[in-house]
Design an enzyme around this catalytic site. Structure first.
Site, mmCIF file in Angstrom:
data_model
loop_
_atom_site.group_PDB
_atom_site.id
_atom_site.type_symbol
_atom_site.label_atom_id
_atom_site.label_comp_id
_atom_site.label_asym_id
_atom_site.label_seq_id
_atom_site.Cartn_x
_atom_site.Cartn_y
_atom_site.Cartn_z
ATOM 1 N N GLY A 61 0.813 -1.215 0.000
ATOM 2 C CA GLY A 61 0.000 0.000 0.000
ATOM 3 C C GLY A 61 0.840 1.255 0.000
ATOM 4 N N PRO A 83 -5.390 8.170 -2.615
ATOM 5 C CA PRO A 83 -6.313 8.810 -3.564
ATOM 6 C C PRO A 83 -5.766 10.130 -4.132
ATOM 7 C CG PRO A 83 -7.515 7.997 -1.647
ATOM 8 C CD PRO A 83 -6.069 7.762 -1.366
ATOM 9 N N GLY A 93 -0.420 9.816 -6.298
ATOM 10 C CA GLY A 93 -0.052 8.654 -7.099
ATOM 11 C C GLY A 93 1.398 8.749 -7.552
ATOM 12 N N THR A 112 -3.288 -3.679 -5.480
ATOM 13 C CA THR A 112 -3.456 -5.046 -5.998
ATOM 14 C C THR A 112 -3.545 -6.025 -4.836
ATOM 15 O OG1 THR A 112 -2.202 -4.440 -7.960
ATOM 16 C CG2 THR A 112 -2.419 -6.810 -7.513
ATOM 17 N N LEU A 124 9.973 -1.007 -5.621
ATOM 18 C CA LEU A 124 9.444 -0.764 -6.967
ATOM 19 C C LEU A 124 10.486 -1.083 -8.029
ATOM 20 C CD1 LEU A 124 7.386 2.478 -6.209
ATOM 21 C CD2 LEU A 124 6.471 0.225 -6.771
ATOM 22 N N ARG A 134 -6.371 -18.002 -41.295
ATOM 23 C CA ARG A 134 -7.516 -17.224 -41.788
ATOM 24 C C ARG A 134 -7.376 -16.988 -43.295
ATOM 25 N NH1 ARG A 134 -12.770 -15.772 -41.106
ATOM 26 N NH2 ARG A 134 -13.139 -13.666 -41.895
ATOM 27 N N GLY A 154 -12.536 -8.869 -36.792
ATOM 28 C CA GLY A 154 -13.630 -8.827 -35.809
ATOM 29 C C GLY A 154 -13.395 -9.784 -34.658
ATOM 30 N N GLU A 159 3.380 1.383 -11.281
ATOM 31 C CA GLU A 159 4.837 1.229 -11.072
ATOM 32 C C GLU A 159 5.611 2.352 -11.752
ATOM 33 O OE1 GLU A 159 6.418 -1.376 -9.483
ATOM 34 O OE2 GLU A 159 4.771 -2.759 -9.166
ATOM 35 N N HIS A 172 4.493 6.020 -17.617
ATOM 36 C CA HIS A 172 5.432 6.212 -18.734
ATOM 37 C C HIS A 172 6.060 7.613 -18.645
ATOM 38 C CE1 HIS A 172 6.845 5.286 -22.816
ATOM 39 N NE2 HIS A 172 6.621 6.558 -23.079
HETATM 40 P P1 FAD Z 1 -1.386 10.653 -11.357
HETATM 41 O O1 FAD Z 1 -0.117 10.643 -10.590
HETATM 42 O O2 FAD Z 1 -2.470 11.561 -10.895
HETATM 43 O O3 FAD Z 1 -1.042 10.972 -12.878
HETATM 44 C C1 FAD Z 1 -2.016 11.395 -13.836
HETATM 45 C C2 FAD Z 1 -1.280 11.765 -15.133
HETATM 46 O O4 FAD Z 1 -0.398 12.859 -14.874
HETATM 47 C C3 FAD Z 1 -0.402 10.614 -15.646
HETATM 48 O O5 FAD Z 1 -0.462 10.552 -17.044
HETATM 49 C C4 FAD Z 1 0.998 11.012 -15.211
HETATM 50 O O6 FAD Z 1 2.014 10.487 -16.044
HETATM 51 C C5 FAD Z 1 0.907 12.514 -15.291
HETATM 52 N N1 FAD Z 1 1.875 13.170 -14.386
HETATM 53 C C6 FAD Z 1 1.934 13.120 -13.028
HETATM 54 N N2 FAD Z 1 2.974 13.824 -12.571
HETATM 55 C C7 FAD Z 1 3.602 14.331 -13.658
HETATM 56 C C8 FAD Z 1 4.759 15.135 -13.856
HETATM 57 N N3 FAD Z 1 5.530 15.536 -12.824
HETATM 58 N N4 FAD Z 1 5.097 15.483 -15.112
HETATM 59 C C9 FAD Z 1 4.377 15.055 -16.174
HETATM 60 N N5 FAD Z 1 3.276 14.292 -16.062
HETATM 61 C C10 FAD Z 1 2.899 13.937 -14.822
HETATM 62 N N6 FAD Z 1 -0.295 1.302 -6.184
HETATM 63 C C11 FAD Z 1 0.192 0.705 -5.047
HETATM 64 O O7 FAD Z 1 0.690 1.371 -4.140
HETATM 65 N N7 FAD Z 1 0.099 -0.655 -4.889
HETATM 66 C C12 FAD Z 1 -0.460 -1.466 -5.827
HETATM 67 O O8 FAD Z 1 -0.523 -2.685 -5.652
HETATM 68 C C13 FAD Z 1 -0.982 -0.868 -7.026
HETATM 69 N N8 FAD Z 1 -1.642 -1.623 -7.960
HETATM 70 C C14 FAD Z 1 -2.301 -1.001 -9.006
HETATM 71 C C15 FAD Z 1 -3.139 -1.751 -9.836
HETATM 72 C C16 FAD Z 1 -3.865 -1.114 -10.852
HETATM 73 C C17 FAD Z 1 -4.819 -1.916 -11.670
HETATM 74 C C18 FAD Z 1 -3.689 0.276 -11.074
HETATM 75 C C19 FAD Z 1 -4.426 0.975 -12.178
HETATM 76 C C20 FAD Z 1 -2.849 1.011 -10.268
HETATM 77 C C21 FAD Z 1 -2.162 0.400 -9.207
HETATM 78 N N9 FAD Z 1 -1.387 1.148 -8.303
HETATM 79 C C22 FAD Z 1 -0.879 0.554 -7.159
HETATM 80 C C23 FAD Z 1 -1.347 2.617 -8.420
HETATM 81 C C24 FAD Z 1 -0.406 3.136 -9.492
HETATM 82 O O9 FAD Z 1 0.919 2.950 -9.100
HETATM 83 C C25 FAD Z 1 -0.771 4.621 -9.749
HETATM 84 O O10 FAD Z 1 -1.990 4.621 -10.471
HETATM 85 C C26 FAD Z 1 0.319 5.349 -10.522
HETATM 86 O O11 FAD Z 1 1.436 5.581 -9.699
HETATM 87 C C27 FAD Z 1 -0.160 6.699 -11.070
HETATM 88 O O12 FAD Z 1 -0.768 7.454 -10.079
HETATM 89 P P2 FAD Z 1 -2.202 8.128 -10.346
HETATM 90 O O13 FAD Z 1 -3.105 7.074 -10.878
HETATM 91 O O14 FAD Z 1 -2.599 8.823 -9.099
HETATM 92 O O15 FAD Z 1 -1.965 9.157 -11.509
#
Ligand code: FAD
Length: 399
Positions: free
Chosen positions: A129, A133, A136, A163, A254, A283, A355, A378, A381
């Site tokens: 964890g 919210p 990220g 996860t 990570l 096909r 399709g 993780e 990109h």
């Molecule tokens: P945000 O950080 O809000 O990013 C939104 C967009 O802004 C992205 O396109 C990002 O690239 C861009 N952005 C953010 N900052 C910058 C910057 N400085 N410059 C340019 N662009 C930027 N997390 C855990 O801790 N444990 C888990 O087990 C885990 N499992 C997951 C499983 C799934 C199915 C998913 C979808 C996510 C999981 N995650 C987990 C969370 C995941 O690591 C986060 O979703 C990820 O780090 C991105 O954070 P965010 O979704 O809050 O996006």
């Protein structure tokens, strides 16, 4: 299976055995009903102990029941699992690289003895964890706190996108330690501030812990994802990972998991390629197989080339890791490149299936949907791009 430049010719006996075991497991136990799991949004939980028996959780660790296999063997394992589904590789990555690795690297002897054998055998499930919210890509700004309280800590906060949270027995929760005067520090996150981030092994049946499932995913559907709520959760002092403090803790985990993703993405792309090649040969349109058309051959040629380049990068990473020269930035490049490659090539494979390609009868669209998660979790990109930019110029662009 695609191995165009004969990388597998150099594998040792143990590496071949692990590759073959995982390949067979995926063919017999995963492929037959993974499409149904994806549609239903379920994970084949009956496979969790079997994956433990087969040694799929952190076999690259040493001791406590782990055989300490080579980094290439570990990579091949991730590649074969993700050829089945990214949900399966995520299961092994979280359990092995994000829960067992930190206990192994930073845990007390008692924590290692309590958790490593059970997690390794798949008799217990762990989750990691870190994400919240509101935090990220910038986890150092986390709001979850751990306040000293008698002979332990009281945790408050929430984690999301975790996860396996809803099925986990133990959650490794990263929280900022509050000072004894009740302040939360400045969020410096480098471990030198007075309020460092610490790792806590939280039994999920403790009072105040909730783990709700997130249901409305359109990607990584064959994987269980949830939130972790922490409402005045008391954990004893011995729940803290004693040997790490600061963001180095979660970030080093990570790096391990991303190494597995760099390999895993190649497996997903290879499965797309194999599916598309087979389909193109069978096909028939305009009186013969579609594989005889130059347009289809160009797609296969490009796919095979991109997969081969990604494989080369993954194998090189294994060598660097084995000799202790792997830097997080190397892993950033490989995670970024190989996942983008799989994301693009899964789309091409889907297209070649016409399709039929949009159904769960074939794997490419499932892999394509999964890659949206793998591209984002993780380290997105974008964030890996900026990590590389920082490494190449010495200028941090992400703050
Ligand atoms: P945000 O950080 O809000 O990013 C939104 C967009 O802004 C992205 O396109 C990002 O690239 C861009 N952005 C953010 N900052 C910058 C910057 N400085 N410059 C340019 N662009 C930027 N997390 C855990 O801790 N444990 C888990 O087990 C885990 N499992 C997951 C499983 C799934 C199915 C998913 C979808 C996510 C999981 N995650 C987990 C969370 C995941 O690591 C986060 O979703 C990820 O780090 C991105 O954070 P965010 O979704 O809050 O996006």
């Amino acid at each position: 299976m695609l191995d165009f430049v004969h990388l597998e010719a150099d594998l040792g006996e143990e590496e071949r055995l692990i590759r073959d075991t995982a390949r067979e497991f995926v063919a017999d136990r995963v492929k037959p009903d993974i499409g149904e799991h994806f549609e239903n949004g379920t994970f084949p939980t009956d496979l969790i102990p079997l994956m433990g028996e087969l040694g799929f959780y952190a076999p690259n660790l040493e001791g406590y029941g782990s055989p300490n296999v080579s980094e290439t063997a570990y990579g091949l394992l991730m590649q074969e699992l993700e050829a089945g589904d990214s949900g399966l590789r995520s299961m092994a990555s979280v359990q092995g690289a994000l829960v067992m690795y930190p206990i192994h690297a930073y845990g007390s002897e008692a924590q290692k003895e309590k958790w490593l054998p059970k997690l390794g055998e798949g008799k217990a499930v762990g989750c990691f964890g870190l994400t919240e919210p509101e935090h990220g890509s910038d986890p150092a700004s986390m709001e979850t706190t751990a306040a000293p309280d008698g002979d332990g800590y009281v945790l408050n906060g929430s984690k999301t996108w975790i996860t396996n949270a809803p099925i986990a027995d133990v959650a490794l929760v990263w929280a900022r330690e509050r000072s004894s005067d009740g302040t939360d520090g400045d969020g410096g996150g480098d471990g030198s501030d007075e309020n460092p981030v610490r790792g806590f092994l939280v039994d999920t049946d403790r009072d105040g812990v909730t783990t709700n499932k997130i249901d409305d995913k359109l990607s990584m559907r064959a994987s269980i994802t949830g939130e972790i709520g922490l409402n005045d959760v008391f954990v004893p002092e011995d729940a803290v990972l004693p040997d790490v403090s600061g963001m180095k803790g979660p970030l080093s985990c990570l790096t391990q998991a991303r190494y597995g993703i760099a390999w895993g993405a190649v497996g997903a792309a290879r499965d797309c390629f194999e599916t598309a090649r087979e389909y193109a040969l069978e096909r028939e349109q305009f009186g013969g197989p579609i594989a005889r058309f130059q347009l289809q051959q160009e797609k296969l040629a490009e796919m095979a080339t991109q997969i081969t380049l990604a494989q080369l990068l993954a194998y090189r990473l294994a060598d660097l890791k084995e000799r202790g020269d792997l830097r997080p930035q190397h892993v950033s490049m490989a995670k970024r490149n190989n996942v983008r490659m799989a994301r693009e090539q899964s789309k091409v494979a889907r297209e070649m299936l016409g399709g039929n390609g949009i159904t769960t009868d074939y794997s490419p669209m499932r892999h394509m949907a999964n890659m949206e998660t793998v591209y984002t979790y993780e380290g997105t990109h974008d964030i890996h791009t900026l990590v590389l930019g920082d490494d190449l110029t010495g200028i941090q662009a992400y703050k």
